[in-house]
Design a protein around this motif. Sequence first.
Motif: not given
Length: 358
Positions: A258-260, A265-271, A323-325
């Motif tokens: 998770e990218v905060l 607040s969570r903005a995106a998901v990455g590797r 990528i949505t909530p």
Amino acid sequence: MTQPVGTALARKLSASQEERGDKPRSVLRALRLAFARAAGDVMKLPMTVIGAKQSCRPVDTLAEVAKDDWLFVLLGNGDGVSAAVCLDPGAMSAIVQVQTFGQVMSDPPTARVCTDTDAAMVAPLIEEVLTRASRIVESSSDQAGLTGYEYKARLPDKRTLTLAMVEDIYDVYELTVELGGGVRQGQISLFLPDRQKDGDLDDPDEQVAGPNLEQSSGVLRAELNTVICRMSLPFASLSGLSEGDVLPLVGARVDKAEVLTIDRSRAAVGRLGQCGGMRAVRLNEHETIPSPLNAAEHEFLEARSPTAQPKSEHDLETDIVPITPKALETIEDELTLGDSDQIAAEISKLAGLDGKPD
């Protein structure tokens, strides 16, 4: 006959160069005119600039322009900026002689130590030259660079001259002058602070240009944190932790970190991975990313999760979703339990640690 003819030829060449083109007068051209006019009007001393050279020098190389037997005059303005003027014995003695004897002697000047009286007699001419030169130049930045200087003191030697100059870069104007209608020649050098870093205020491109990206982003703060695992612990267990204790990363997956933002607040998901020898996070990893010029040096090395299986080409096409909530909540529910020891080794490798098991 040779000396008067040379003087007349030098004056004609100087006049023809001044009339060449419609370009704005530079500081060097303005100083040539100002020295000739100020010497004749203020001291009744015929003076012609027969040679001029301009250069930009660091402050620690200014001493190379002058010699030890020259006169060093310190100038300053109300802003605390220092400038200097250096005169060789030929130019200094001619200015002193015309004020004491009314004319310039043809005999070469005798070697002697410069005094404060010499500097005081030369200072009015220097101040008048800078004042007139500021009126001749057309650029507002050049006018500001020539205005406001007054005589401060005489500097005893070249070392003191270097220490008195407070700016890093100086514009050096080296002038070869002919005095008394060809009776004597001398050298005059001016050290003025370099004003190119301030820019030309008359440049129309500078006036219409708006704020650039560097000016806009320079006042912003961007901070992102990457979270690979969330866990809950009883307060008793948390307070009982000591150095050397190990916490298992339950459900952690480095391929779905998770990218905060700064407000958590969570903005995106990455590797998680590495790029150019530094830790990195790849967002939207299924999209096509252009390769850099040196792909081997900046290749993104992704971290593999022990529970993640390679996907087929068909799966990649069907799994790409915005990528949505709601999508982020779905990803969080899909986190599975993996090998905690292997995940810890992956994270240690990405963090630059040895990755040895505890």
